[in-house]
Design an enzyme around this catalytic site. Structure first.
Site, PDB file in Angstrom:
ATOM      1  N   GLU A 116      36.327 -42.275  79.698  1.00 44.41           N
ATOM      2  CA  GLU A 116      37.049 -41.830  80.898  1.00 44.41           C
ATOM      3  C   GLU A 116      37.890 -42.960  81.487  1.00 44.41           C
ATOM      4  O   GLU A 116      39.018 -42.732  81.925  1.00 44.41           O
ATOM      5  CB  GLU A 116      36.071 -41.256  81.926  1.00 44.41           C
ATOM      6  CG  GLU A 116      35.315 -40.017  81.447  1.00 44.41           C
ATOM      7  CD  GLU A 116      36.188 -38.867  80.942  1.00 44.41           C
ATOM      8  OE1 GLU A 116      37.288 -38.639  81.500  1.00 44.41           O
ATOM      9  OE2 GLU A 116      35.776 -38.197  79.982  1.00 44.41           O
ATOM     10  N   ASP A 125      43.206 -38.082  74.782  1.00 45.98           N
ATOM     11  CA  ASP A 125      42.196 -37.677  73.811  1.00 45.98           C
ATOM     12  C   ASP A 125      42.839 -37.622  72.438  1.00 45.98           C
ATOM     13  O   ASP A 125      43.994 -37.216  72.297  1.00 45.98           O
ATOM     14  CB  ASP A 125      41.658 -36.281  74.155  1.00 45.98           C
ATOM     15  CG  ASP A 125      40.708 -36.313  75.331  1.00 45.98           C
ATOM     16  OD1 ASP A 125      39.840 -37.196  75.368  1.00 45.98           O
ATOM     17  OD2 ASP A 125      40.830 -35.451  76.214  1.00 45.98           O
TER      18      ASP A 125
END
Length: 175
Positions: A116, A125
């Site tokens: 994160e 991602d």
């Protein structure tokens, strides 16, 4: 002692003549410091600190530090019962959730934290399914405990903070 005086005199004469004898090494820019507030990360505060330390050990152009009194944090971290997710407002700024759902399913908390933070540092991602790729997120097996960015991920973050790269606001969900 006499040699030092002679050398100083030679350098002074050359400097007066406009000759540059010694060049200093170029100054390197100090890393950009981002302050994070983990006061609302509840039981995950130590894991948040661990994720920040992982990045601090992996890159040189940015430092993640706990916010100090009187400062406004760049990053806020919360805990909730959902999936981990990040909301970045710009490079180095935003907030993220340490979601208990992923932890309860067996995902490695330090990996979640470092992943994160990776989003706040400008990484998307990748969903490669590879444990070696920090930004593969939940596409890597639940058994994956690698919480370190790979060389490409670290190089990208260093590059992001070497200049004023504009990263538009984004939302990243762990799934």
């Amino acid at each position: 002692m006499l040699l030092r005086k002679i050398a100083a005199a030679v350098f002074a004469v050359l400097a007066l003549g406009g000759v540059q004898v010694v060049t200093a090494t170029p100054a390197t820019a100090a890393p950009r410091v981002l302050y994070y507030d983990a006061s609302q990360a509840q039981e995950f505060k130590a894991v948040v600190d661990q994720g920040a330390q992982i990045w601090n050990n992996s890159v040189t152009n940015v430092r993640l530090l706990p916010v100090t009194a009187g400062r406004t944090p760049n990053i806020r971290i919360y805990a909730d019962n959902g999936w981990p997710r990040t909301y970045s407002s710009s490079l180095g700024n935003g907030y993220w959730y340490m979601g208990r759902q992923a932890v309860n399913q067996g995902y490695h908390p330090p990996r979640i934290s470092a992943h994160e933070f990776g989003h706040i540092l400008g990484l998307p991602d990748r969903r490669t399914g590879l444990c070696a790729d920090l930004m593969s997120g939940s596409s890597a097996p639940v058994s994956c405990t690698n919480a370190n960015p790979n060389a490409t991920e670290a190089r990208t973050v260093n590059s992001n903070f070497a200049s004023a790269v504009a990263v538009p606001p984004q939302v990243f969900a762990w799934r």
